[in-house]
Design a protein around this motif. Structure first.
Motif, PDB file in Angstrom:
ATOM      1  N   CYS A   6       0.845  -1.184   0.000  1.00 55.09           N
ATOM      2  CA  CYS A   6       0.000   0.000   0.000  1.00 55.09           C
ATOM      3  C   CYS A   6       0.888   1.244   0.000  1.00 55.09           C
ATOM      4  N   SER A  28     -10.666  -0.109  -4.767  1.00 53.38           N
ATOM      5  CA  SER A  28     -10.994  -0.802  -3.525  1.00 53.38           C
ATOM      6  C   SER A  28     -10.318  -0.048  -2.375  1.00 53.38           C
ATOM      7  N   SER A  29     -10.549  -0.507  -1.158  1.00 54.46           N
ATOM      8  CA  SER A  29      -9.975   0.145   0.022  1.00 54.46           C
ATOM      9  C   SER A  29      -8.943  -0.744   0.685  1.00 54.46           C
ATOM     10  N   CYS A  30      -7.916  -0.129   1.229  1.00 52.24           N
ATOM     11  CA  CYS A  30      -6.904  -0.855   1.994  1.00 52.24           C
ATOM     12  C   CYS A  30      -7.525  -1.306   3.309  1.00 52.24           C
ATOM     13  N   CYS A  33      -5.320   1.007   6.325  1.00 46.64           N
ATOM     14  CA  CYS A  33      -5.482   2.457   6.462  1.00 46.64           C
ATOM     15  C   CYS A  33      -6.765   3.006   5.867  1.00 46.64           C
ATOM     16  N   GLY A  34      -7.414   2.237   5.000  1.00 45.51           N
ATOM     17  CA  GLY A  34      -8.674   2.672   4.407  1.00 45.51           C
ATOM     18  C   GLY A  34      -8.540   3.528   3.167  1.00 45.51           C
ATOM     19  N   VAL A  35      -7.322   3.719   2.683  1.00 44.25           N
ATOM     20  CA  VAL A  35      -7.134   4.500   1.467  1.00 44.25           C
ATOM     21  C   VAL A  35      -7.941   3.885   0.323  1.00 44.25           C
ATOM     22  N   THR A  36      -8.519   4.716  -0.517  1.00 42.37           N
ATOM     23  CA  THR A  36      -9.187   4.247  -1.723  1.00 42.37           C
ATOM     24  C   THR A  36      -8.142   4.270  -2.829  1.00 42.37           C
ATOM     25  N   ASP A  40      -7.239   8.289  -3.266  1.00 38.56           N
ATOM     26  CA  ASP A  40      -6.482   8.911  -2.189  1.00 38.56           C
ATOM     27  C   ASP A  40      -4.976   8.734  -2.327  1.00 38.56           C
ATOM     28  N   TRP A  54      -4.037   9.746   8.683  1.00 37.72           N
ATOM     29  CA  TRP A  54      -4.279   8.434   9.273  1.00 37.72           C
ATOM     30  C   TRP A  54      -3.466   8.259  10.550  1.00 37.72           C
ATOM     31  N   PHE A  62      -8.827   0.115   9.222  1.00 35.15           N
ATOM     32  CA  PHE A  62     -10.092   0.363   8.546  1.00 35.15           C
ATOM     33  C   PHE A  62     -11.042  -0.822   8.740  1.00 35.15           C
ATOM     34  N   TYR A  63     -10.495  -2.026   8.623  1.00 32.28           N
ATOM     35  CA  TYR A  63     -11.227  -3.258   8.901  1.00 32.28           C
ATOM     36  C   TYR A  63     -10.588  -3.881  10.139  1.00 32.28           C
TER      37      TYR A  63
END
Length: 85
Positions: A6, A28-30, A33-36, A40, A54, A62-63
């Motif tokens: 990532c 998709s999202s990481c 960290c939730g980056v798209t 992003d 972050w 993020f998950y």
């Protein structure tokens, strides 16, 4: 096996969400960290800005269920591509 990391947090992936050519993001999202991907992290500056936010927010997953036991961000961040540091 080639790993992809990532651009924001350094989490390793078996496949690049940027496609084989590195230019076709799947948006998709990481899990960390939730980056798209493709939005992003489209530029090194954007990835750095997202990472800064972050980390300032506590580097929460993020998950959360995907977070490994005993996870520490520093070793993962060390895997970042130098261009995106």
């Amino acid at each position: 096996m080639t790993l992809w990391f990532c651009r924001v947090c350094g989490l390793d992936y078996d496949e690049s969400p940027w496609g084989p050519d590195g230019r076709q993001p799947d948006f998709s999202s990481c899990g960390c960290c939730g980056v798209t991907f493709g939005f992003d992290d489209a530029t090194p500056a954007a990835a750095r800005q997202f990472r800064s936010q972050w980390l300032a927010a506590g580097a929460a997953w993020f998950y959360p269920r995907q977070r490994p036991v005993g996870w520490e961000p520093a070793p993962q961040l060390a895997q970042l591509d130098p261009l995106y540091r």
